[in-house]
Scaffold this active site. Structure first.
Site, PDB file in Angstrom:
ATOM      1  N   SER A  11       0.728  -1.289  -0.194  1.00 47.87           N
ATOM      2  CA  SER A  11       0.023   0.193   0.141  1.00 47.87           C
ATOM      3  C   SER A  11       0.972   1.344  -0.086  1.00 47.87           C
ATOM      4  O   SER A  11       1.841   1.660   0.924  1.00 47.87           O
ATOM      5  CB  SER A  11      -0.881   0.051   1.182  1.00 47.87           C
TER       6      SER A  11
HETATM    7  N1  LIG Z   1      -7.067   6.837   2.254  1.00 49.19           N
HETATM    8  C1  LIG Z   1      -6.472   5.739   2.860  1.00 49.19           C
HETATM    9  C2  LIG Z   1      -6.393   4.408   1.894  1.00 49.19           C
HETATM   10  C3  LIG Z   1      -5.770   3.223   2.569  1.00 49.19           C
HETATM   11  C4  LIG Z   1      -6.123   1.919   1.834  1.00 49.19           C
HETATM   12  O1  LIG Z   1      -6.813   2.217   0.622  1.00 49.19           O
HETATM   13  N2  LIG Z   1      -5.659   1.056   2.139  1.00 49.19           N
HETATM   14  C5  LIG Z   1      -5.982  -0.280   1.393  1.00 49.19           C
HETATM   15  C6  LIG Z   1      -4.787  -0.746   0.845  1.00 49.19           C
HETATM   16  S1  LIG Z   1      -3.902  -0.033  -0.088  1.00 49.19           S
HETATM   17  C7  LIG Z   1      -6.710  -1.313   2.344  1.00 49.19           C
HETATM   18  O2  LIG Z   1      -6.575  -1.302   3.594  1.00 49.19           O
HETATM   19  N3  LIG Z   1      -7.840  -1.929   1.978  1.00 49.19           N
HETATM   20  C8  LIG Z   1      -8.411  -2.833   2.511  1.00 49.19           C
HETATM   21  C9  LIG Z   1      -9.950  -2.554   2.594  1.00 49.19           C
HETATM   22  O3  LIG Z   1     -10.214  -1.252   2.485  1.00 49.19           O
HETATM   23  O4  LIG Z   1     -10.651  -3.268   3.073  1.00 49.19           O
HETATM   24  C10 LIG Z   1      -5.091   6.165   3.554  1.00 49.19           C
HETATM   25  O5  LIG Z   1      -4.456   6.943   2.894  1.00 49.19           O
HETATM   26  O6  LIG Z   1      -4.603   5.433   4.661  1.00 49.19           O
END
Ligand SMILES: N[C@@H](CCC(=O)N[C@@H](CS)C(=O)NCC(=O)O)C(=O)O
Length: 221
Positions: A11
């Site tokens: 990420s």
């Molecule tokens: N806007 C958030 C984005 C975080 C994000 O999209 N994380 C993803 C991995 S890239 C995640 O945890 N996805 C799993 C989910 O949402 O279930 C940040 O900047 O922390």
């Protein structure tokens, strides 16, 4: 007790927080999560902690925080001052507001444009959409212009800030898609220089970028 960061190297949001931790030389326990194969972010213990089940997630003495930019702001506010105040100043309201503006540009404009353009192509096998490609180009043009206005060394003024770390993680991600940035001259120079001079850049980014590239390769077959 040290704060704990739950993260995935894949990420770019997590990679921005990792760079912030290294920049400030903070003692943070890093808990790597497998969100791809084991879907650890959907496990009951994690959803209880963070109902939005996202990484990065920080836990500090019972306080739980997610959203990478908010985490970085919190880390500077609680552990970074005075030595790292320049990353996100407490009292220089104009510098701080400009950093806020660029963090919001990163989240709401540039990251959004990257996701909107690449996600359908990668996950649904759709053909690239020219309108979305143009929105992405325009976002990169904006960043190039911001760098021209700031003198090109950093995105805000003459010292590194959280905006550099967040935007660097975002822009570097384009490399996994083989998306060239050379035509955005100031942006490309800024990105390359930070990648080469931040001593923790490789440590924080190389593994995740390789994992992401591998995932993209697997999707092709
Ligand atoms: N806007 C958030 C984005 C975080 C994000 O999209 N994380 C993803 C991995 S890239 C995640 O945890 N996805 C799993 C989910 O949402 O279930 C940040 O900047 O922390």
């Amino acid at each position: 007790m040290n704060p704990e960061l739950m993260y995935s190297p894949m990420s770019s949001s997590c990679r921005a927080v990792l760079m912030c931790i290294k920049e400030m030389n903070l003692r943070v326990d890093l808990k790597k999560m497998d969100i791809q194969r084991k879907m650890e972010h959907m496990m009951a213990w994690f959803v209880k902690l963070n109902p939005q089940h996202m990484v990065p997630t920080l836990q500090d003495n019972g306080f739980v925080l997610w959203e990478s930019r908010a985490i970085m702001q919190y880390l500077v506010a609680v552990y970074g001052r005075p030595a790292f105040d320049h990353l996100y100043p407490a009292a220089d309201h104009q510098r701080r507001a400009t950093i806020d503006r660029l963090l919001q540009f990163d989240l709401g404009t540039l990251n959004r444009a990257i996701l909107d353009y690449f996600d359908p192509v990668i996950h649904r096998g759709s053909a690239p959409d020219e309108a979305k490609a143009n929105v992405l180009k325009q976002s990169l043009d904006y960043l190039d212009r911001f760098l021209e206005e700031s003198g090109g060394e950093f995105v805000v003024g003459h010292r590194l800030s959280l905006a550099d770390l967040a935007l660097l993680a975002t822009v570097s991600r384009l490399e996994a898609f083989n998306y060239r940035t050379e035509s955005y001259q100031r942006l490309h120079t800024w990105k390359t220089r930070l990648q080469q001079t931040l001593p923790y850049y490789q440590e924080c980014n190389a593994e995740g970028m390789a994992m992401f590239k591998e995932m993209l390769e697997q999707k092709k077959h």
